[in-house]
Structure formats: structure tokens, C-alpha cells
Design a protein around this motif. Structure first.
Motif, PDB file in Angstrom:
ATOM      1  N   VAL A 182       0.839  -1.201   0.000  1.00  0.00           N
ATOM      2  CA  VAL A 182       0.000   0.000   0.000  1.00  0.00           C
ATOM      3  C   VAL A 182       0.873   1.250   0.000  1.00  0.00           C
ATOM      4  N   SER A 183       0.861   1.960  -1.136  1.00  0.00           N
ATOM      5  CA  SER A 183       1.675   3.168  -1.217  1.00  0.00           C
ATOM      6  C   SER A 183       0.932   4.222  -2.021  1.00  0.00           C
ATOM      7  N   GLY A 184       1.655   5.274  -2.425  1.00  0.00           N
ATOM      8  CA  GLY A 184       1.023   6.335  -3.195  1.00  0.00           C
ATOM      9  C   GLY A 184       0.625   5.867  -4.585  1.00  0.00           C
ATOM     10  N   GLY A 185       1.325   4.842  -5.083  1.00  0.00           N
ATOM     11  CA  GLY A 185       1.076   4.377  -6.444  1.00  0.00           C
ATOM     12  C   GLY A 185       0.479   2.985  -6.523  1.00  0.00           C
ATOM     13  N   HIS A 186       0.577   2.203  -5.465  1.00  0.00           N
ATOM     14  CA  HIS A 186       0.112   0.818  -5.542  1.00  0.00           C
ATOM     15  C   HIS A 186      -0.787   0.423  -4.381  1.00  0.00           C
TER      16      HIS A 186
ATOM     17  N   LEU B  18      -4.183   3.598  -2.193  1.00  0.00           N
ATOM     18  CA  LEU B  18      -4.481   3.962  -0.803  1.00  0.00           C
ATOM     19  C   LEU B  18      -3.761   5.257  -0.384  1.00  0.00           C
ATOM     20  N   GLY B  19      -2.480   5.326  -0.686  1.00  0.00           N
ATOM     21  CA  GLY B  19      -1.718   6.525  -0.314  1.00  0.00           C
ATOM     22  C   GLY B  19      -2.234   7.754  -1.045  1.00  0.00           C
ATOM     23  N   GLU B  20      -2.603   7.551  -2.301  1.00  0.00           N
ATOM     24  CA  GLU B  20      -3.168   8.630  -3.116  1.00  0.00           C
ATOM     25  C   GLU B  20      -4.446   9.161  -2.461  1.00  0.00           C
TER      26      GLU B  20
ATOM     27  N   PHE C 190      -5.145   9.105   0.747  1.00  0.00           N
ATOM     28  CA  PHE C 190      -4.719   9.921   1.895  1.00  0.00           C
ATOM     29  C   PHE C 190      -4.255  11.293   1.415  1.00  0.00           C
ATOM     30  N   ASP C 191      -3.517  11.315   0.309  1.00  0.00           N
ATOM     31  CA  ASP C 191      -3.002  12.592  -0.210  1.00  0.00           C
ATOM     32  C   ASP C 191      -4.160  13.497  -0.647  1.00  0.00           C
ATOM     33  N   LYS C 192      -5.172  12.905  -1.292  1.00  0.00           N
ATOM     34  CA  LYS C 192      -6.312  13.705  -1.752  1.00  0.00           C
ATOM     35  C   LYS C 192      -7.158  14.180  -0.581  1.00  0.00           C
TER      36      LYS C 192
ATOM     37  N   CYS D 212      10.497  -0.068   3.178  1.00  0.00           N
ATOM     38  CA  CYS D 212       9.212  -0.421   2.555  1.00  0.00           C
ATOM     39  C   CYS D 212       8.630   0.735   1.768  1.00  0.00           C
ATOM     40  N   THR D 213       9.235   1.933   1.859  1.00  0.00           N
ATOM     41  CA  THR D 213       8.916   2.966   0.877  1.00  0.00           C
ATOM     42  C   THR D 213       9.905   2.787  -0.283  1.00  0.00           C
ATOM     43  N   ASP D 214       9.756   3.588  -1.346  1.00  0.00           N
ATOM     44  CA  ASP D 214      10.595   3.358  -2.526  1.00  0.00           C
ATOM     45  C   ASP D 214      12.075   3.542  -2.203  1.00  0.00           C
ATOM     46  N   ASN D 215      12.870   2.578  -2.617  1.00  0.00           N
ATOM     47  CA  ASN D 215      14.317   2.617  -2.365  1.00  0.00           C
ATOM     48  C   ASN D 215      15.004   1.741  -3.401  1.00  0.00           C
TER      49      ASN D 215
ATOM     50  N   GLY E 214       5.107  -0.597   1.743  1.00  0.00           N
ATOM     51  CA  GLY E 214       4.668   0.630   1.074  1.00  0.00           C
ATOM     52  C   GLY E 214       4.541   1.756   2.095  1.00  0.00           C
ATOM     53  N   GLY E 215       4.510   2.981   1.594  1.00  0.00           N
ATOM     54  CA  GLY E 215       4.519   4.144   2.478  1.00  0.00           C
ATOM     55  C   GLY E 215       3.377   4.169   3.480  1.00  0.00           C
ATOM     56  N   VAL E 216       2.211   3.665   3.092  1.00  0.00           N
ATOM     57  CA  VAL E 216       1.044   3.713   3.985  1.00  0.00           C
ATOM     58  C   VAL E 216       1.218   2.778   5.182  1.00  0.00           C
ATOM     59  N   ALA E 217       2.138   1.806   5.066  1.00  0.00           N
ATOM     60  CA  ALA E 217       2.421   0.911   6.199  1.00  0.00           C
ATOM     61  C   ALA E 217       2.976   1.694   7.388  1.00  0.00           C
ATOM     62  N   ALA E 218       3.376   2.938   7.155  1.00  0.00           N
ATOM     63  CA  ALA E 218       3.855   3.784   8.262  1.00  0.00           C
ATOM     64  C   ALA E 218       2.704   4.173   9.191  1.00  0.00           C
ATOM     65  N   ASN E 219       1.470   4.032   8.734  1.00  0.00           N
ATOM     66  CA  ASN E 219       0.311   4.461   9.526  1.00  0.00           C
ATOM     67  C   ASN E 219       0.087   3.528  10.723  1.00  0.00           C
ATOM     68  N   ALA E 220       0.212   4.095  11.918  1.00  0.00           N
ATOM     69  CA  ALA E 220       0.186   3.277  13.138  1.00  0.00           C
ATOM     70  C   ALA E 220      -1.185   2.640  13.357  1.00  0.00           C
TER      71      ALA E 220
ATOM     72  N   PRO F 203       3.375  15.159   1.573  1.00  0.00           N
ATOM     73  CA  PRO F 203       2.413  14.082   1.371  1.00  0.00           C
ATOM     74  C   PRO F 203       1.367  14.009   2.467  1.00  0.00           C
ATOM     75  N   GLY F 204       0.169  13.618   2.081  1.00  0.00           N
ATOM     76  CA  GLY F 204      -0.976  13.747   2.963  1.00  0.00           C
ATOM     77  C   GLY F 204      -1.080  12.722   4.074  1.00  0.00           C
ATOM     78  N   GLY F 205      -0.576  11.506   3.829  1.00  0.00           N
ATOM     79  CA  GLY F 205      -0.726  10.436   4.821  1.00  0.00           C
ATOM     80  C   GLY F 205      -0.281  10.828   6.219  1.00  0.00           C
ATOM     81  N   PRO F 206       0.977  11.269   6.351  1.00  0.00           N
ATOM     82  CA  PRO F 206       1.454  11.637   7.690  1.00  0.00           C
ATOM     83  C   PRO F 206       0.645  12.786   8.292  1.00  0.00           C
ATOM     84  N   GLU F 207       0.188  13.744   7.450  1.00  0.00           N
ATOM     85  CA  GLU F 207      -0.603  14.880   7.934  1.00  0.00           C
ATOM     86  C   GLU F 207      -1.956  14.394   8.470  1.00  0.00           C
ATOM     87  N   VAL F 208      -2.610  13.517   7.707  1.00  0.00           N
ATOM     88  CA  VAL F 208      -3.911  12.989   8.142  1.00  0.00           C
ATOM     89  C   VAL F 208      -3.733  12.229   9.456  1.00  0.00           C
ATOM     90  N   GLU F 209      -2.678  11.427   9.540  1.00  0.00           N
ATOM     91  CA  GLU F 209      -2.466  10.657  10.767  1.00  0.00           C
ATOM     92  C   GLU F 209      -2.226  11.581  11.967  1.00  0.00           C
ATOM     93  N   ARG F 210      -1.444  12.629  11.751  1.00  0.00           N
ATOM     94  CA  ARG F 210      -1.120  13.556  12.838  1.00  0.00           C
ATOM     95  C   ARG F 210      -2.397  14.250  13.343  1.00  0.00           C
TER      96      ARG F 210
HETATM   97  O1  KG4 Z   1       5.906   4.017  -0.737  1.00  0.00           O
HETATM   98  P1  KG4 Z   1       5.847   5.499  -0.831  1.00  0.00           P
HETATM   99  O2  KG4 Z   1       6.881   6.291  -0.089  1.00  0.00           O
HETATM  100  O3  KG4 Z   1       5.936   5.968  -2.313  1.00  0.00           O
HETATM  101  C1  KG4 Z   1       5.154   5.482  -3.329  1.00  0.00           C
HETATM  102  O4  KG4 Z   1       4.053   6.022  -3.505  1.00  0.00           O
HETATM  103  O5  KG4 Z   1       5.570   4.508  -4.029  1.00  0.00           O
HETATM  104  O6  KG4 Z   1       4.396   5.922  -0.347  1.00  0.00           O
HETATM  105  C2  KG4 Z   1       4.013   7.259  -0.240  1.00  0.00           C
HETATM  106  C3  KG4 Z   1       2.566   7.297   0.152  1.00  0.00           C
HETATM  107  C4  KG4 Z   1       1.979   8.698   0.100  1.00  0.00           C
HETATM  108  O7  KG4 Z   1       0.756   8.647  -0.573  1.00  0.00           O
HETATM  109  C5  KG4 Z   1       1.806   9.043   1.565  1.00  0.00           C
HETATM  110  O8  KG4 Z   1       0.740   9.945   1.794  1.00  0.00           O
HETATM  111  C6  KG4 Z   1       1.558   7.686   2.185  1.00  0.00           C
HETATM  112  O9  KG4 Z   1       2.406   6.812   1.486  1.00  0.00           O
HETATM  113  N1  KG4 Z   1       1.864   7.685   3.615  1.00  0.00           N
HETATM  114  C7  KG4 Z   1       0.962   7.486   4.587  1.00  0.00           C
HETATM  115  C8  KG4 Z   1       1.649   7.650   5.814  1.00  0.00           C
HETATM  116  N2  KG4 Z   1       2.960   7.922   5.538  1.00  0.00           N
HETATM  117  C9  KG4 Z   1       3.072   7.938   4.187  1.00  0.00           C
HETATM  118  N3  KG4 Z   1      -0.350   7.208   4.531  1.00  0.00           N
HETATM  119  C10 KG4 Z   1      -1.008   7.081   5.691  1.00  0.00           C
HETATM  120  N4  KG4 Z   1      -0.424   7.247   6.904  1.00  0.00           N
HETATM  121  C11 KG4 Z   1       0.887   7.527   7.011  1.00  0.00           C
HETATM  122  N5  KG4 Z   1       1.453   7.691   8.212  1.00  0.00           N
END
Ligand code: KG4
Ligand code: ZN
Length: 360
Positions: free
Chosen positions: A143-147, A170-172, A174-176, A313-316, A282-288, A186-193
Motif C-alpha cells: 500500500v503506497s502512493g502508487g500501488h 491507498l496513499g493517493e 490519503f493525499d487527496k 518499505c517505501t521506494d528505495n 509501502g509508504g502507507v504501512a507507516a500508519n500506526a 504528502p498527505g498520509g502523515p498529515e492525516v495521521e497527525r
Molecule cells: O511508498 P511510498 O513512499 O511511495 C510510493 O508512492 O511509491 O508511499 C508514499 C505514500 C503517500 O501517498 C503518503 O501519503 C503515504 O504513502 N503515507 C501514509 C503515511 N505515511 C506515508 N499514509 C497514511 N499514513 C501515514 N502515516
């Protein structure tokens, strides 16, 4: 499978991270990260509230060579020690992919070593082997911004896609949601905060709940959030926090339901003897909150949950190099005809998910 160590240089340019890494795979198949350089382009795209493909491609041209030099220097290996060069060749933004693939091929040619065109999703799928030494098979929630994918991973090149998203990733979403509420990118961390100071009191739909195929859909939830926000405007801080908490809760519940369904299918298909492991990447896995909900769901089904550390688990590029090493050990190399591909499904046999705007 060749039983000797391999050292692979990896390149990642599929989205807005310019990354290079050197990874060693030992004869027993264990991985070690010798260097892992990521140059994020966040500040270049922040003003636009999302990644601008043309800006990303140009930035990769500027940032990639220094990133590779730094990765080689930090790994402290000689150029002649490199056994293969791996570059993400898709799926992703085509301009950036071409930069990475062309550079990777040039280095491979110069060193007279094999080139490995890596599917970025495969790299995510295999990364738990590098970070946690996890063996096959396992269930992957990516689960990330693109997948947004649920996959059964049974081996290198052996992926069964169970679920994907019918619309936004899913990440997209959160961003929207963040953009809609006037929060940063990016929106995910902001929404979580903000959610941490709010309560999930706003009624929002839980799309897809109970559907037999573990697909996702975020569009309806996003629209509902917009309506609820408009109905409550002007929004004060507390209302924004409550909307964030409500959105996060709705997403977490949908992800839990979809992943539970995927765990069920996994058990049906692989039988009672198969290892039960759930990898969340994926980036969304950061969401606690998401991790907590998934942790409970996994435990209830006796699945062992593995969440690779955020940087992996984010892009690297370490995951690209690792996928390259896994392929190299199996003799799965590419030639100079390998091309960058904007779309590249990991499981081409997966039945299409019915819905508009399906993403690979
Ligand atoms: O894996 P990633 O760094 O990059 C790719 O998109 O491939 O994921 C970034 C995405 C963004 O949409 C960001 O808003 C989301 O992951 N993200 C989160 C959190 N941290 C990053 N979504 C929800 N809660 C978070 N804490
Ligand atoms: Zn990714």
C-alpha cells in the motif's frame, strides 16, 4: 540456483525518489545492504500537491549520477566487485524509468556485467526476504502512493494477485483527503497527525466490505469525505481532526476486511501446512492505526505479520538491487533490448478487476 555470493548495484527512478544502493546476497541466500542512498524530490513537487512527471524525469537526470557514486563509495566495494546492475524498468512514470534503465544499461555494458530490468512491484514483493530473511510463501499487502495490491508470493517470479484497487491507490487517497482538508503533502502523515487529536464521529462509508474478491475502492469514500467537509464548512481545527480520524478509521476498516478475505483465500489455496505470514509494505504501512488493526486481524488468524522498516518499505534502491540479486542467482538476466514500461502487471494472468480506471 548458483551457490555463490552476488553483489548487485541497484537503481530506482520510477517515481519521485532518485535512489541507488549496493546489496550483497550470500551463498545461502541471505541479504546484506552495503549502501542505500535515497534522494527524495519532495520539495520540487510539494507546491503542486503531487508528483509532476516531467519535473521528476528532469530531476532524475540531475540526481542519479551523484546518487550512484555515493552508493558505490559508501558500499566500499570496487567497481570490479559488482556482479550485476539492476534498474527499475516499470511500472511507473516513463520519463524517470527511461533515465534509470538507460543509466543501468550503460554501467552494465561498461563493466561487462549482466543487466537486470526489475519490476518495481516485484522488488516491493521480495523485500521482506532482504529485511527480515522471510522465506516463501507469504501474503503481501502493498500500500503506497502508487500501488494497492494483495499478492500471494510463492517464489521469485511466482506471484498471484488477489486484489487491487478499482480507482485510487491507498496513499493517493490519503493525499487527496489531506488536500481537500487544506493539509500539506504528502498527505498520509498529515492525516495521521491530525487524526490523533480527533474522534471518528463523522459517518463515512466502508466501500467493498464483505465482497468476495479482495479488491479496494477509494473513490466513494473520498467523495463522501468531501460532502461531509462541505456540509461542515468553515472547518475549525477540531473538525479537521475529526474528519481525519473518521477517514483513517474507514480506510483501516476496509483494509482489515480486504486483508482478512485475502488471508482466507491464501489458506484455501496453499493449504494448512503453508507458512502463514503477512507482509505489509509501502509508504502507507507507516500508519500506526492501520498497523494496529492489521496486527490484530493477522494474530486472530495466526498469521505472523512482518512490516519492513519504513526506509525499506517505501521506494528505495536496495529492494531493486535485492530483486536483481535474487534473479541473478537464478540466471534470470536481461539484455540490452529490455525496455522501460509504464504499465507492467506483476501477475498478467490475474482476472481484470471490474470497475473504472483499473490500475495494474
Ligand atoms: O511508498 P511510498 O513512499 O511511495 C510510493 O508512492 O511509491 O508511499 C508514499 C505514500 C503517500 O501517498 C503518503 O501519503 C503515504 O504513502 N503515507 C501514509 C503515511 N505515511 C506515508 N499514509 C497514511 N499514513 C501515514 N502515516
Ligand atoms: Zn513503490
Amino acid at each position: 540456483m548458483t551457490k555463490r555470493p552476488f553483489i548487485v548495484l541497484g537503481i530506482e527512478t520510477s517515481c519521485d525518489e532518485t535512489a541507488s544502493a549496493v546489496v550483497r546476497r550470500d551463498a545461502a541466500g541471505r541479504g546484506e545492504i552495503l549502501s542505500n542512498v535515497v534522494r527524495a524530490q519532495l520539495d520540487l513537487h510539494a507546491a503542486y500537491g503531487g508528483v509532476v512527471p516531467e519535473i521528476a524525469a528532469r530531476a532524475h537526470v540531475d540526481l542519479l549520477d551523484p546518487a550512484i557514486k555515493q552508493a558505490m563509495a559508501e558500499a566500499d566495494v570496487a567497481v570490479s566487485d559488482i556482479d550485476g546492475v539492476a534498474a527499475a524498468a516499470g511500472p511507473g512514470l516513463i520519463g524517470g524509468l527511461i533515465v534509470g534503465v538507460t543509466t543501468g544499461k550503460a554501467i552494465a555494458l561498461g563493466l561487462d556485467r549482466p543487466f537486470l530490468a526489475i519490476n518495481h512491484l516485484e522488488a516491493h514483493a521480495l523485500s521482506a526476504g532482504l529485511t527480515d530473511g522471510l522465506r516463501f510463501p507469504y501474503l503481501l499487502l502493498l500500500v503506497s502512493g502508487g500501488h494497492t495490491q494483495l499478492l500471494i508470493v510463492e517464489g521469485v517470479g511466482d506471484y498471484t494477485r488477489l486484489g487491487t484497487t478499482l480507482d485510487d491507490a491507498l496513499g493517493e487517497a490519503f493525499d487527496k483527503a489531506a488536500k481537500l482538508l487544506g493539509l500539506g503533502y504528502p498527505g498520509g502523515p498529515e492525516v495521521e497527525r491530525h487524526a490523533a487529536r480527533g474522534e471518528a464521529i463523522v459517518p463515512l462509508p466502508r466501500p467493498m466490505l464483505g465482497r468476495p474478491e479482495p479488491h479496494f475502492s477509494l473513490a466513494g469514500l473520498k467523495t463522501a469525505l468531501r460532502h461531509e467537509a462541505m456540509a461542515r464548512a468553515p472547518l475549525d481545527e477540531q473538525m479537521i481532526a475529526d474528519l481525519c480520524a473518521s477517514f483513517q478509521e474507514a480506510v483501516a476498516e476496509m483494509v482489515r476486511d480486504r486483508t482478512e478475505r485475502a488471508m482466507e483465500i491464501y489458506e484455501e489455496r496453499l493449504g494448512p501446512e503453508a507458512q502463514k505470514a503477512l507482509v505489509v509494505a509501502g509508504g502507507v504501512a507507516a500508519n500506526a492505526r492501520l498497523r494496529a488493526v492489521l496486527g490484530l486481524a493477522a494474530a486472530a488468524r495466526e498469521f505472523h505479520m512482518v512490516v519492513p522498516p519504513p526506509a525499506l518499505c517505501t521506494d528505495n534502491a536496495a529492494m531493486i538491487a535485492w530483486a536483481g540479486a535474487e534473479r541473478l542467482a537464478r540466471g534470470l538476466v536481461d539484455d540490452m533490448a529490455a525496455a522501460a514500461r509504464a504499465r507492467w502487471p506483476l501477475d498478467p494472468d490475474a482476472p481484470p478487476a471490474l470497475g473504472a480506471g483499473v490500475k495494474a
